[in-house]
Design a protein around this motif. Structure first.
Motif, PDB file in Angstrom:
ATOM      1  N   ALA A  62       0.828  -1.208   0.000  1.00  0.00           N
ATOM      2  CA  ALA A  62       0.000   0.000   0.000  1.00  0.00           C
ATOM      3  C   ALA A  62       0.863   1.260   0.000  1.00  0.00           C
ATOM      4  O   ALA A  62       0.589   2.215  -0.742  1.00  0.00           O
ATOM      5  N   ARG A  63       1.900   1.281   0.823  1.00  0.00           N
ATOM      6  CA  ARG A  63       2.742   2.479   0.876  1.00  0.00           C
ATOM      7  C   ARG A  63       3.533   2.661  -0.415  1.00  0.00           C
ATOM      8  O   ARG A  63       3.817   3.801  -0.826  1.00  0.00           O
ATOM      9  N   THR A  64       3.903   1.555  -1.040  1.00  0.00           N
ATOM     10  CA  THR A  64       4.608   1.662  -2.314  1.00  0.00           C
ATOM     11  C   THR A  64       3.698   2.265  -3.381  1.00  0.00           C
ATOM     12  O   THR A  64       4.082   3.190  -4.104  1.00  0.00           O
ATOM     13  N   ILE A  65       2.469   1.758  -3.465  1.00  0.00           N
ATOM     14  CA  ILE A  65       1.531   2.276  -4.473  1.00  0.00           C
ATOM     15  C   ILE A  65       1.146   3.715  -4.149  1.00  0.00           C
ATOM     16  O   ILE A  65       1.079   4.572  -5.030  1.00  0.00           O
ATOM     17  N   ARG A  66       0.903   3.987  -2.872  1.00  0.00           N
ATOM     18  CA  ARG A  66       0.526   5.344  -2.462  1.00  0.00           C
ATOM     19  C   ARG A  66       1.621   6.344  -2.806  1.00  0.00           C
ATOM     20  O   ARG A  66       1.341   7.479  -3.258  1.00  0.00           O
ATOM     21  N   ALA A  67       2.884   5.931  -2.630  1.00  0.00           N
ATOM     22  CA  ALA A  67       3.985   6.833  -2.949  1.00  0.00           C
ATOM     23  C   ALA A  67       4.040   7.132  -4.447  1.00  0.00           C
ATOM     24  O   ALA A  67       4.415   8.230  -4.860  1.00  0.00           O
ATOM     25  N   LEU A  68       3.658   6.163  -5.255  1.00  0.00           N
ATOM     26  CA  LEU A  68       3.689   6.346  -6.708  1.00  0.00           C
ATOM     27  C   LEU A  68       2.528   7.190  -7.205  1.00  0.00           C
ATOM     28  O   LEU A  68       2.685   8.005  -8.111  1.00  0.00           O
ATOM     29  N   SER A 101      -8.736  -4.152   4.540  1.00  0.00           N
ATOM     30  CA  SER A 101      -8.145  -3.447   3.392  1.00  0.00           C
ATOM     31  C   SER A 101      -8.234  -1.933   3.562  1.00  0.00           C
ATOM     32  O   SER A 101      -7.298  -1.199   3.213  1.00  0.00           O
ATOM     33  N   VAL A 102      -9.353  -1.467   4.091  1.00  0.00           N
ATOM     34  CA  VAL A 102      -9.507  -0.028   4.308  1.00  0.00           C
ATOM     35  C   VAL A 102      -8.525   0.465   5.382  1.00  0.00           C
ATOM     36  O   VAL A 102      -7.912   1.527   5.238  1.00  0.00           O
ATOM     37  N   VAL A 103      -8.350  -0.335   6.441  1.00  0.00           N
ATOM     38  CA  VAL A 103      -7.388   0.049   7.489  1.00  0.00           C
ATOM     39  C   VAL A 103      -5.977   0.129   6.904  1.00  0.00           C
ATOM     40  O   VAL A 103      -5.213   1.065   7.187  1.00  0.00           O
ATOM     41  N   VAL A 104      -5.615  -0.840   6.059  1.00  0.00           N
ATOM     42  CA  VAL A 104      -4.291  -0.829   5.418  1.00  0.00           C
ATOM     43  C   VAL A 104      -4.148   0.406   4.545  1.00  0.00           C
ATOM     44  O   VAL A 104      -3.115   1.106   4.584  1.00  0.00           O
ATOM     45  N   LEU A 105      -5.167   0.694   3.765  1.00  0.00           N
ATOM     46  CA  LEU A 105      -5.098   1.851   2.854  1.00  0.00           C
ATOM     47  C   LEU A 105      -4.914   3.155   3.648  1.00  0.00           C
ATOM     48  O   LEU A 105      -4.034   3.971   3.327  1.00  0.00           O
ATOM     49  N   LEU A 106      -5.720   3.327   4.678  1.00  0.00           N
ATOM     50  CA  LEU A 106      -5.610   4.561   5.468  1.00  0.00           C
ATOM     51  C   LEU A 106      -4.265   4.631   6.183  1.00  0.00           C
ATOM     52  O   LEU A 106      -3.652   5.702   6.279  1.00  0.00           O
ATOM     53  N   SER A 107      -3.778   3.491   6.674  1.00  0.00           N
ATOM     54  CA  SER A 107      -2.483   3.467   7.372  1.00  0.00           C
ATOM     55  C   SER A 107      -1.343   3.845   6.446  1.00  0.00           C
ATOM     56  O   SER A 107      -0.310   4.370   6.893  1.00  0.00           O
TER      57      SER A 107
END
Length: 388
Positions: A269-275, A344-350
């Motif tokens: 999630a953090r990898t995709i969010r960073a992109l 999944s939502v908790v992971v996305l928000l985190s």
């Protein structure tokens, strides 16, 4: 009906539409003709390895039973004591006809250990068509034929493969992880292709030696945590496209605890969010049951809100079963779907509250730098400490 509850109920509807579109897209994907390239040029498969893992032998063996006429498999490890070496040696005995090369080279070229391994393996590659595949990937005997077909098109720079999750070990965490891939990630990729997005998926990729040279070779990938996304961007920068190969591969989901699964999914999630921070935020619409649960809260538990969640949950279960049928995989319990979407939502928000990720025991940092995700200060600090 309170206005906020109307909005969240609408979000739930959007999620159902997206899941339905994904089922239709997967049906079309499965029905497309499988064309075999007439010339079938020799291929080198690069398989970077690190340690033993559930179903490793089965996954690697599937590459030794290809129906392709001429191919080489290069396995690479960076530690002479790596237990994956014993698996490779066993495969050599089981498949003596298979052209297998093992590279053991501890050289570290940068922060991305997988890419460093590939750089070490590269001199052993003999052929001009290259397939990169993760260690936990399972393929069918026609895999190579499917991966190289699109590369005959001059406009195609790299071919990538859809992947589904297969449970390794049977834990609840592994089942949750496979459900994330099969019912959330994969539908997102398919819908993304429908709107023109060309994701490059790192489970399996194929390209020519010439294309790899044009994008700067493996050293160009060293600064990136998401080397697959980097390949896609570099290929696009050359005016080439990312093709979706007409094959589905499987990836082992081996987490035994929900804590392990959370850390793994948080890294993704953090990898995709960073992109792509904005578009990743819109993926919240992928969770219809979650939005229906929010609707119940905002609707103050009135009867109509319970009807909303009942209808949404039932529709979501039917779509998940249709997706499982198309994937040829076992279904995921409808009773667990609300928990899966909530996780999944908790992971996305985190993912928006930090950049730290842990990948195969290494602490790294996913941070946007220009248009790229870089391994930055955490790795550099570790490297500096070791050099001191």
């Amino acid at each position: 009906m309170p206005i906020l509850a109307e909005i969240t109920a609408t979000f739930a509807g959007v999620g159902l539409v997206q899941a339905g579109l994904a089922v239709g897209a997967l049906k079309r994907f499965n029905r497309q003709p499988r064309v075999t390239r007439a010339d079938r040029p020799p291929v080198t498969i690069l398989k970077p390895l690190k340690g033993d893992e559930p179903l490793l032998e089965e996954a690697l063996a599937s590459f030794c039973t290809q129906s392709y006429p001429d191919y080489q498999i290069v396995f690479g490890v960076q530690d002479a004591a790596d237990p994956a070496i014993a698996v490779v040696e066993k495969l050599r005995l089981l498949f003596p006809q298979c052209d297998i090369t093992l590279v053991i080279d501890p050289t570290q070229h940068g922060g991305n250990g997988k890419v460093a391994n590939l750089i070490n393996m590269w001199p052993a590659a003999r052929h001009d068509l290259i397939v990169l595949a993760d260690s936990d990937i399972h393929v069918t005997p026609s895999f190579l034929d499917r991966m190289v077909t699109d590369l005959a098109e001059p406009r195609v720079g790299v071919a990538t493969a859809l992947y589904a999750g297969v449970v390794g070990g049977g834990s609840l965490a592994a089942r949750f992880g496979a459900a994330q891939i099969n019912h959330i990630f994969l539908p997102g990729v398919l819908v993304g292709r429908m709107i023109g997005r060309e994701d490059c998926l790192g489970a399996a990729m194929a390209m020519s030696r010439a294309t790899l040279a044009r994008i700067g070779g493996f050293p160009a990938l060293l600064p990136h945590l998401a080397d697959d996304a980097a390949i896609g961007r570099l290929v696009h920068a050359q005016g080439l496209s990312v093709a979706l190969a007409p094959t589905l591969v499987l990836t082992t989901v081996a987490e035994t605890t929900l804590r392990e699964l959370f850390r793994h999914e948080l890294r993704w999630a953090r990898t995709i969010r960073a992109l792509a921070p904005v578009s990743y935020a819109t993926s919240l619409l992928q969770y219809p049951v979650f939005w229906a649960m929010v609707t119940v809260l905002l609707g103050e538990f009135r009867l109509w809100s319970w009807l909303v969640i009942g209808v949404v949950w039932l529709a979501r279960v039917m779509e998940a079963r249709a997706m499982s049928h198309q994937l040829g995989r076992g279904g995921f319990s409808g009773l667990l779907l609300p928990l899966r979407e909530l996780l999944s939502v908790v992971v996305l928000l985190s993912s928006y509250f930090g950049n730290r990720v842990v990948w195969r025991g290494r602490v790294m940092e996913a941070a946007e730098s220009g248009s790229r995700t870089r391994l930055d200060k955490t790795h550099r600090l570790s490297r500096d400490i070791k050099q001191a």
